[in-house]
Design an enzyme around this catalytic site. Structure first.
Site, PDB file in Angstrom:
ATOM      1  N   LYS A  29       0.845  -1.193   0.000  1.00  0.00           N
ATOM      2  CA  LYS A  29       0.000   0.000   0.000  1.00  0.00           C
ATOM      3  C   LYS A  29       0.884   1.248   0.000  1.00  0.00           C
ATOM      4  CE  LYS A  29      -2.690  -1.863   3.414  1.00  0.00           C
ATOM      5  NZ  LYS A  29      -3.901  -2.094   4.256  1.00  0.00           N
ATOM      6  N   TYR A  69     -12.254  -3.497  -1.222  1.00  0.00           N
ATOM      7  CA  TYR A  69     -12.619  -3.507   0.199  1.00  0.00           C
ATOM      8  C   TYR A  69     -14.130  -3.631   0.397  1.00  0.00           C
ATOM      9  CZ  TYR A  69      -7.819  -2.319   1.504  1.00  0.00           C
ATOM     10  OH  TYR A  69      -6.455  -2.345   1.702  1.00  0.00           O
ATOM     11  N   PHE A  77     -14.561   3.125   8.965  1.00  0.00           N
ATOM     12  CA  PHE A  77     -13.331   3.596   8.346  1.00  0.00           C
ATOM     13  C   PHE A  77     -13.311   3.388   6.834  1.00  0.00           C
ATOM     14  CE2 PHE A  77     -12.653  -0.731   9.957  1.00  0.00           C
ATOM     15  CZ  PHE A  77     -12.230  -1.402   8.823  1.00  0.00           C
ATOM     16  N   ARG A 107      -0.400 -14.704   4.170  1.00  0.00           N
ATOM     17  CA  ARG A 107      -0.990 -14.042   5.346  1.00  0.00           C
ATOM     18  C   ARG A 107      -0.075 -14.180   6.561  1.00  0.00           C
ATOM     19  NH1 ARG A 107      -5.430 -10.595   5.015  1.00  0.00           N
ATOM     20  NH2 ARG A 107      -6.091 -11.318   7.063  1.00  0.00           N
ATOM     21  N   THR A 113      -3.665  -8.182  11.010  1.00  0.00           N
ATOM     22  CA  THR A 113      -4.129  -6.872  10.536  1.00  0.00           C
ATOM     23  C   THR A 113      -3.675  -5.744  11.459  1.00  0.00           C
ATOM     24  OG1 THR A 113      -6.068  -7.949   9.576  1.00  0.00           O
ATOM     25  CG2 THR A 113      -6.191  -5.557   9.888  1.00  0.00           C
ATOM     26  N   ARG A 124       4.225  -6.964   9.064  1.00  0.00           N
ATOM     27  CA  ARG A 124       3.571  -5.952   9.914  1.00  0.00           C
ATOM     28  C   ARG A 124       4.184  -5.930  11.313  1.00  0.00           C
ATOM     29  NH1 ARG A 124      -2.490  -7.527   7.835  1.00  0.00           N
ATOM     30  NH2 ARG A 124      -2.692  -6.001   6.130  1.00  0.00           N
ATOM     31  N   ASN A 134      -0.679  -0.141   7.904  1.00  0.00           N
ATOM     32  CA  ASN A 134      -0.100  -1.489   8.030  1.00  0.00           C
ATOM     33  C   ASN A 134       0.536  -1.991   6.736  1.00  0.00           C
ATOM     34  OD1 ASN A 134      -2.394  -2.173   6.626  1.00  0.00           O
ATOM     35  ND2 ASN A 134      -3.302  -3.437   8.231  1.00  0.00           N
ATOM     36  N   HIS A 137      -1.228  -5.490   1.775  1.00  0.00           N
ATOM     37  CA  HIS A 137      -2.464  -6.278   1.683  1.00  0.00           C
ATOM     38  C   HIS A 137      -2.129  -7.664   1.155  1.00  0.00           C
ATOM     39  CE1 HIS A 137      -6.508  -7.582   0.675  1.00  0.00           C
ATOM     40  NE2 HIS A 137      -5.970  -8.059  -0.437  1.00  0.00           N
ATOM     41  N   GLU A 148      -9.648 -10.786  -6.340  1.00  0.00           N
ATOM     42  CA  GLU A 148      -8.736  -9.634  -6.321  1.00  0.00           C
ATOM     43  C   GLU A 148      -7.767  -9.666  -7.515  1.00  0.00           C
ATOM     44  OE1 GLU A 148      -7.155  -9.873  -2.344  1.00  0.00           O
ATOM     45  OE2 GLU A 148      -9.088  -9.335  -1.474  1.00  0.00           O
TER      46      GLU A 148
HETATM   47  P1  ADP Z   1      -6.399  -7.272   6.226  1.00  0.00           P
HETATM   48  O1  ADP Z   1      -5.776  -6.121   5.490  1.00  0.00           O
HETATM   49  O2  ADP Z   1      -5.426  -7.876   7.217  1.00  0.00           O
HETATM   50  O3  ADP Z   1      -7.028  -8.290   5.310  1.00  0.00           O
HETATM   51  P2  ADP Z   1      -9.097  -6.257   6.838  1.00  0.00           P
HETATM   52  O4  ADP Z   1      -9.590  -6.865   5.563  1.00  0.00           O
HETATM   53  O5  ADP Z   1      -9.866  -6.491   8.089  1.00  0.00           O
HETATM   54  O6  ADP Z   1      -7.569  -6.693   7.139  1.00  0.00           O
HETATM   55  O7  ADP Z   1      -8.976  -4.694   6.651  1.00  0.00           O
HETATM   56  C1  ADP Z   1      -8.510  -4.164   5.449  1.00  0.00           C
HETATM   57  C2  ADP Z   1      -7.715  -2.924   5.741  1.00  0.00           C
HETATM   58  O8  ADP Z   1      -8.583  -1.936   6.278  1.00  0.00           O
HETATM   59  C3  ADP Z   1      -6.617  -3.084   6.772  1.00  0.00           C
HETATM   60  O9  ADP Z   1      -5.427  -3.634   6.274  1.00  0.00           O
HETATM   61  C4  ADP Z   1      -6.432  -1.657   7.238  1.00  0.00           C
HETATM   62  O10 ADP Z   1      -5.644  -0.918   6.303  1.00  0.00           O
HETATM   63  C5  ADP Z   1      -7.851  -1.130   7.189  1.00  0.00           C
HETATM   64  N1  ADP Z   1      -8.489  -1.236   8.502  1.00  0.00           N
HETATM   65  C6  ADP Z   1      -8.941  -2.345   9.095  1.00  0.00           C
HETATM   66  N2  ADP Z   1      -9.441  -2.090  10.312  1.00  0.00           N
HETATM   67  C7  ADP Z   1      -9.292  -0.764  10.497  1.00  0.00           C
HETATM   68  C8  ADP Z   1      -9.584   0.148  11.548  1.00  0.00           C
HETATM   69  N3  ADP Z   1     -10.179  -0.274  12.682  1.00  0.00           N
HETATM   70  N4  ADP Z   1      -9.284   1.446  11.376  1.00  0.00           N
HETATM   71  C9  ADP Z   1      -8.696   1.879  10.240  1.00  0.00           C
HETATM   72  N5  ADP Z   1      -8.385   1.082   9.207  1.00  0.00           N
HETATM   73  C10 ADP Z   1      -8.658  -0.211   9.334  1.00  0.00           C
END
Ligand code: ADP
Length: 171
Positions: A29, A69, A77, A107, A113, A124, A134, A137, A148
């Site tokens: 990202k 997303y 968010f 992963r 996450t 991470r 973070n 992705h 995706e």
């Molecule tokens: P991952 O990226 O580990 O698959 P998620 O699909 O739950 O996790 O979330 C996608 C992305 O959304 C995260 O990597 C992060 O950038 C953002 N995100 C997730 N939870 C939050 C949060 N509580 N506040 C802000 N951004 C968030």
């Protein structure tokens, strides 16, 4: 078969089963790009033995970011996340990686996450502090990987090739 239309000579087990040859979508990202961690992240997947079959630098359109997303649409968010991803303050480095169990292992390489839950040794865990930055992705299932890869890449952008040293990495 793996998710792409084109067959791959090296498939030994079915994709979507543990240990199967799969493809996953990995993206550095824009925070990871701004922090100069692209080579570190690519290097971790490369040194593990996974194969880079597609890569491009791209600022995603709003529809692509929203679809990517989509499962988070109801979260508070969501809009901020899409605004951020589409801001163009840096591109995203979008990639497809291929290899045994790469979806699940990817992963693990990435880590949880929330960076405060991510194990040291994961990307991470080693480089990040907050969930909003973070840096990376990775697809979380065979279904999301298939979706995706198709969302971010045209089929001709994903290239089938063989490692010449494959017998020294996988037996
Ligand atoms: P991952 O990226 O580990 O698959 P998620 O699909 O739950 O996790 O979330 C996608 C992305 O959304 C995260 O990597 C992060 O950038 C953002 N995100 C997730 N939870 C939050 C949060 N509580 N506040 C802000 N951004 C968030």
């Amino acid at each position: 078969p793996i998710q792409s239309a084109a067959p791959i000579a090296t498939i030994k087990t079915a994709a979507g089963t543990p240990g199967g040859i799969e493809r996953t979508f990995i993206a550095v990202k824009l925070d990871g790009v701004q922090r100069g961690l692209v080579s570190e992240i690519i290097g971790r997947f490369e040194r593990k033995g996974y194969k880079l079959v597609a890569i491009k630098s791209v600022v995603p359109s709003r529809p692509i970011a929203e679809a990517h997303y989509g499962d988070l649409r109801a979260r508070p968010f969501f809009k901020g996340l899409v605004d951020y991803m589409t801001s163009g303050r840096a591109p995203v480095i979008a990639m497809v990686w291929e290899g045994p169990d790469v979806i699940r292992q990817g992963r693990r390489i990435i880590g949880a996450t929330n960076p405060m839950d991510a194990q040291p040794g994961s990307i991470r865990g080693d480089f990040t502090l907050t969930v909003g930055r973070n840096i990376i992705h990775g697809s979380d299932s065979f279904e999301s990987a298939t979706f995706e890869i198709g969302l971010w890449f045209d089929p001709e952008e994903v290239y089938n090739w063989r490692f010449t040293n494959e017998e020294w990495v996988v037996s």
